[in-house]
Design a protein around this motif. Structure first.
Motif, mmCIF file in Angstrom:
data_model
loop_
_atom_site.group_PDB
_atom_site.id
_atom_site.type_symbol
_atom_site.label_atom_id
_atom_site.label_comp_id
_atom_site.label_asym_id
_atom_site.label_seq_id
_atom_site.Cartn_x
_atom_site.Cartn_y
_atom_site.Cartn_z
ATOM 1 N N TYR A 47 0.834 -1.205 0.000
ATOM 2 C CA TYR A 47 0.000 0.000 0.000
ATOM 3 C C TYR A 47 0.871 1.258 0.000
ATOM 4 N N ARG A 48 1.918 1.251 0.817
ATOM 5 C CA ARG A 48 2.810 2.409 0.892
ATOM 6 C C ARG A 48 3.630 2.574 -0.384
ATOM 7 N N SER A 87 -1.503 5.911 -1.889
ATOM 8 C CA SER A 87 -2.852 5.790 -1.317
ATOM 9 C C SER A 87 -3.889 5.706 -2.430
ATOM 10 N N TRP A 97 -6.247 3.195 -2.512
ATOM 11 C CA TRP A 97 -6.727 1.834 -2.719
ATOM 12 C C TRP A 97 -8.195 1.723 -2.329
ATOM 13 N N ARG A 134 -9.145 -3.730 -3.373
ATOM 14 C CA ARG A 134 -7.717 -3.876 -3.619
ATOM 15 C C ARG A 134 -7.007 -4.457 -2.399
ATOM 16 N N PHE A 135 -7.394 -4.026 -1.192
ATOM 17 C CA PHE A 135 -6.817 -4.590 0.031
ATOM 18 C C PHE A 135 -7.108 -6.094 0.109
#
Length: 448
Positions: free
Chosen positions: A217-218, A222, A224, A228-229
């Motif tokens: 993610y990082r 940002s 997402w 997506r997670f």
């Protein structure tokens, strides 16, 4: 504070070593799965690296078999260059930070910073602060007390301590980087983390999977979506299961041993496996049972054998097993129901070994119930694992909503998942496990 690193096969081995060497007051700082040995990346063995610590002054010092050299080295024994570096050092160092003091009311990031201070302030080796607040007792005899200790052993001991502290610092920094206590997780990722915890997944796996998703993610920035997670987390779970799904019974296997503790449903499972091999694989199947300890166990399997029109043999010794195998030599596959024994009794579990005929192409399946506690399932796998287990079958899927223990067992022991049962009906309630199904069960996205 004393810090020590262990590389072991299982967590119970680590706990035994930690308690015997560091005492019952020891605290586990970190655990990590590593691979050792092998050649060019192949044939490696999976181990667990555990870092533990204990405050000085506990019984850990008394349990040492060989007295350790005193950490306060006389000044005359220290090389002159070290003395000059120590004299020119900046302001005095703060007292050492113990694990309990550092952990009280602080985050992982603050703990890591506290542990890093002694190394960073002193600039390395020269001004390492003493590890105890009081002078350790002089355990040398009168004859050796007058002699000056050799600088080489002292330097080696100091180097080992520094190395262990640096390892501990790196672990604490890693935990701090991925822990929700050190950085606030995105709402969607926090939801998935809570889901894994509710499913009773071990903390080691939770932090590893969530840490990976957070890192991605990082890296990607940002923005997402919640989908997506879930997608990236599912990639982690699929990767975990990729080499831990075994499929069904191999076509060239001649005999399958069904092992496990009492009350997990072995006899019903063997009937389901027999029907599956007969109707779906078209193999001629014979049955053997050695479970003559449980009332009506033989009659239960005899009933299944009669319904399925399969031959059944009852054995009580290795000699009986050889005669039974001779009578069943026309069968393509033989399924053997072993006695359900108390896994805590070593003698009873060892009886199984005498009945395993490894000269034939065989597989040994461990049967576990998903309604059992995670630690009990691991203990069972540890006890029966001494007898060359190959695959695992999980029963009573329909009686639980927690699937994390399944992942915990697969993570800690070299077993491959073969089947799952979800009811009492023979032969319907037998499922050949797939990664998509198991992953969906864990995340609550289908497959249950």
């Amino acid at each position: 504070m004393r810090v020590k690193r262990y590389v072991v096969d299982t967590m119970p081995d680590a706990m035994h070593s930690i308690r015997s060497e560091l005492g019952s007051d020891a605290v586990i700082l970190s655990t990590k799965e590593i691979k050792v040995g092998g050649f060019m990346g192949m044939f490696t063995k999976k181990k667990i690296e555990v870092v533990a610590a204990v405050e000085n002054g506990t019984k850990a010092a008394a349990q040492e078999k060989i007295p350790a050299p005193p950490m306060n080295v006389p000044r005359k024994a220290v090389p002159e260059a070290y003395q000059k570096a120590a004299s020119a050092a900046a302001p005095p160092l703060p007292p050492p930070v113990t694990v309990r003091e550092a952990a009280a009311g602080k985050s992982f990031a603050e703990i890591a910073a506290a542990l890093a201070d002694p190394l960073e302030q002193g600039g390395g080796v020269a001004v390492m602060p003493p590890l105890t607040k009081t002078e350790p007792p002089d355990i040398r005899s009168e004859d050796t007390a007058a002699e000056q200790p050799e600088p080489e052993p002292a330097a080696a001991a100091e180097s080992d301590v520094l190395r262990e502290i640096r390892d501990m610092k790196q672990w604490m920094e890693r935990i701090a980087r991925y822990s929700s206590g050190a950085a606030e997780l995105p709402d969607a990722l926090e939801t998935w983390r809570s889901r894994l915890i509710d499913q009773e997944v071990d903390a080691v796996l939770v932090e590893e999977w969530i840490g990976y998703v957070l890192e991605r993610y990082r890296e990607e920035g940002s923005g997402w979506s919640s989908e997506r997670f879930e997608e990236v987390l599912r990639e982690q779970i699929d990767g975990f299961l990729a080499d831990r799904i075994a499929g069904g019974i191999a076509p060239d296997t001649r005999i399958v041993y069904i092992a496990g503790p009492t009350g997990v449903g072995k006899t019903t499972t063997i009937a389901k496996l027999a029907a599956e091999q007969l109707f779906k694989q078209g193999r001629k199947v014979g049955l053997i049972t050695s479970d003559t300890y449980r009332i009506s166990a033989v009659e239960q399997l005899r009933t299944y054998a009669s319904i399925l029109n399969m031959p059944l043999e009852v054995v009580q010794s290795p000699g009986d097993l050889q005669r039974a195998m001779f009578r069943l030599e026309s069968c393509d596959l033989v399924l053997m129901d072993t006695a359900g024994r108390n896994y805590r009794n070593e003698l009873l579990v060892a009886e199984l070994q005498s009945l395993l005929a490894k000269e034939l192409k065989s597989e040994t399946l461990l049967v576990l119930s998903l309604t059992s506690k995670s630690r009990d399932m691991k203990k069972i796998a540890e006890h029966f694992g001494r007898y060359q287990l190959d695959k695992v079958v999980f029963t009573k899927l329909d009686e639980t909503g927690s699937y994390g223990p399944l992942f915990n067992v697969l993570n800690d022991y070299p077993l491959k998942l073969s089947y799952i049962t979800n009811g009492q009906n023979v032969p319907d309630d037998l499922l050949m496990a797939t990664g998509e199904q198991i992953g969906g069960m864990l995340l609550g996205t289908g497959g249950g």
